[in-house]
Design an enzyme around this catalytic site. Structure first.
Site, short mmCIF file in Angstrom:
data_model
loop_
_atom_site.label_atom_id
_atom_site.label_comp_id
_atom_site.label_asym_id
_atom_site.label_seq_id
_atom_site.Cartn_x
_atom_site.Cartn_y
_atom_site.Cartn_z
CB ALA A 125 -23.08 50.74 -11.26
CG ASN A 192 -26.86 43.40 -12.33
OD1 ASN A 192 -27.80 42.65 -12.45
ND2 ASN A 192 -25.73 43.05 -11.76
CG HIS A 222 -21.39 52.08 -16.31
ND1 HIS A 222 -21.22 50.79 -16.78
CD2 HIS A 222 -21.27 51.97 -14.96
CE1 HIS A 222 -21.03 49.96 -15.78
NE2 HIS A 222 -21.04 50.66 -14.66
N1 NAD Z 1 -27.97 46.84 -10.03
C1 NAD Z 1 -26.68 47.15 -10.08
O1 NAD Z 1 -26.25 48.19 -10.60
C2 NAD Z 1 -25.69 46.21 -9.45
C3 NAD Z 1 -24.40 46.65 -9.18
C4 NAD Z 1 -23.54 45.76 -8.57
C5 NAD Z 1 -23.93 44.48 -8.27
N2 NAD Z 1 -25.17 44.06 -8.58
C6 NAD Z 1 -25.62 42.68 -8.30
O2 NAD Z 1 -26.00 42.59 -6.94
C7 NAD Z 1 -25.73 41.28 -6.46
C8 NAD Z 1 -24.89 41.37 -5.17
O3 NAD Z 1 -23.67 42.05 -5.45
P1 NAD Z 1 -22.48 42.01 -4.39
O4 NAD Z 1 -21.42 42.90 -4.90
O5 NAD Z 1 -22.99 42.20 -3.01
O6 NAD Z 1 -22.00 40.49 -4.58
P2 NAD Z 1 -21.11 39.60 -3.57
O7 NAD Z 1 -20.56 38.50 -4.39
O8 NAD Z 1 -20.19 40.45 -2.79
O9 NAD Z 1 -22.21 39.01 -2.55
C9 NAD Z 1 -23.24 38.17 -2.96
C10 NAD Z 1 -23.61 37.27 -1.78
O10 NAD Z 1 -24.82 36.57 -2.12
C11 NAD Z 1 -24.65 35.19 -1.81
N3 NAD Z 1 -25.47 34.43 -2.76
C12 NAD Z 1 -25.26 34.26 -4.07
N4 NAD Z 1 -26.27 33.54 -4.61
C13 NAD Z 1 -27.12 33.25 -3.60
C14 NAD Z 1 -28.34 32.56 -3.51
N5 NAD Z 1 -28.90 31.99 -4.61
N6 NAD Z 1 -28.95 32.47 -2.32
C15 NAD Z 1 -28.40 33.05 -1.23
N7 NAD Z 1 -27.25 33.72 -1.24
C16 NAD Z 1 -26.61 33.83 -2.42
C17 NAD Z 1 -23.17 34.90 -1.93
O11 NAD Z 1 -22.81 33.80 -1.09
C18 NAD Z 1 -22.54 36.21 -1.47
O12 NAD Z 1 -22.27 36.23 -0.08
C19 NAD Z 1 -25.01 40.54 -7.60
O13 NAD Z 1 -25.93 39.74 -8.33
C20 NAD Z 1 -24.50 41.66 -8.47
O14 NAD Z 1 -24.40 41.27 -9.85
C21 NAD Z 1 -26.07 44.92 -9.14
#
Ligand code: NAD
Length: 272
Positions: A125, A192, A222
């Site tokens: 992000a 993150n 941010h």
């Molecule tokens: N790097 C970045 O800038 C950034 C930005 C946004 C989100 N993220 C991270 O990316 C990840 C995904 O984000 P999102 O918006 O798609 O989230 P989301 O909640 O929409 O989807 C996450 C999915 O992963 C599944 N899940 C969670 N833990 C699990 C596990 N241990 N094993 C299998 N499945 C699992 C959940 O059931 C859900 O369907 C999150 O950890 C979020 O914090 C990172």
């Protein structure tokens, strides 16, 4: 064509899968997994070319994929990252906060060398990581101030031991001030970006973080300030939250898609 296994079928995973299905990313999505079977089934129902849903996350890398894309949670990274590399697959990680645990970072870093595989961390992000990486050795201070609507902060571990009631906030309010290391454990799904800045720059104990809840904003903002012998860098990124998950910014999804597209394409690579 590169073969992709997807771990996590939520906001980010779904958009990555759709980008592969539409041909925007030149790859085959062969296997998916989500702890929620319903989420996996819902994702597959949206795709023209149906990947196989595997029964557990470790099975993703036992199939002949080139890369496993994690878009699930920090726990998922801790659980499967090493085995993905041991199975000689590349790995893309979105839940970057998991890497601020130094033992995990070191283990995965060593495994990349041992198994000659690469971990990709999209810029997520934020923007400007190309610059931060370049001036890393001359960096003296770095800070990030993140402003989000209170609903985007809901459910964070921080509030378990805090008197702050997000629902009663009526104007821009400083919720947290500390290091990236503290922020990532207290706001694991929100920050993150602080983890990414720490890893690119001078580490999580020297990266300063402020989190502001603002009920009058419709963006995830941010503001990054880096100073040092090289000069100064100031970045402000105003992201619209994703409509399916207000904790996740649209840019984070697009950045994940672009990182995977680049991985799957033979082309001129732009940027540091
Ligand atoms: N790097 C970045 O800038 C950034 C930005 C946004 C989100 N993220 C991270 O990316 C990840 C995904 O984000 P999102 O918006 O798609 O989230 P989301 O909640 O929409 O989807 C996450 C999915 O992963 C599944 N899940 C969670 N833990 C699990 C596990 N241990 N094993 C299998 N499945 C699992 C959940 O059931 C859900 O369907 C999150 O950890 C979020 O914090 C990172």
């Amino acid at each position: 064509m590169k073969r992709v296994g997807l771990l996590g079928c939520g906001a980010i995973g779904t958009q990555i899968a759709l980008a592969i299905d539409s041909g925007k990313i030149p790859a085959e999505l062969t296997h998916v997994y989500d702890a929620s079977k319903d989420s996996a089934l819902e994702l597959v129902s949206k795709l023209k070319i149906k990947p196989e849903i595997v029964e557990n996350s470790h099975l993703l890398s036992s199939h002949p994929v080139n890369i496993v894309v994690e878009a699930a949670s920090q726990d998922a990274v801790k659980d499967v990252a090493l085995s993905v590399l041991q199975n000689k697959r590349d790995l893309m990680i979105m839940s970057v906060g998991a890497l601020l645990d130094e033992s995990i970072y070191d283990i995965l870093s060593d495994a990349c060398k041992d198994f000659k595989k690469t971990i990709y961390l999209p810029s997520g992000a934020i923007a400007g990581l190309d610059g931060i990486k370049s001036i890393k050795d001359e960096l003296e201070s770095i800070s990030i101030t993140t402003t989000k609507h209170p609903r985007s902060l809901k459910g964070a571990k921080f509030f378990e031991d805090s008197d702050i009631n997000l629902d009663s906030i009526v104007s821009s309010t400083l919720i947290f001030e500390g290091t990236a290391k503290e922020a990532v454990s207290l706001f694991p799904a929100n920050i993150n970006v602080a983890a990414l800045l720490s890893i690119s720059g001078i580490g999580s104990e020297k990266t300063a973080v402020k989190i502001i809840a603002d009920p009058n904003t419709d963006k995830n903002t941010h503001h990054i300030v880096a100073t040092g012998k090289f000069g100064n860098m100031i970045f402000s990124i105003e992201n619209f939250p994703d409509s399916n998950n207000p904790k996740t910014s649209r840019l984070a999804i697009l950045s994940a898609i672009e990182t995977l597209r680049k991985y799957c394409s033979d082309e001129i690579q732009i940027g540091t």
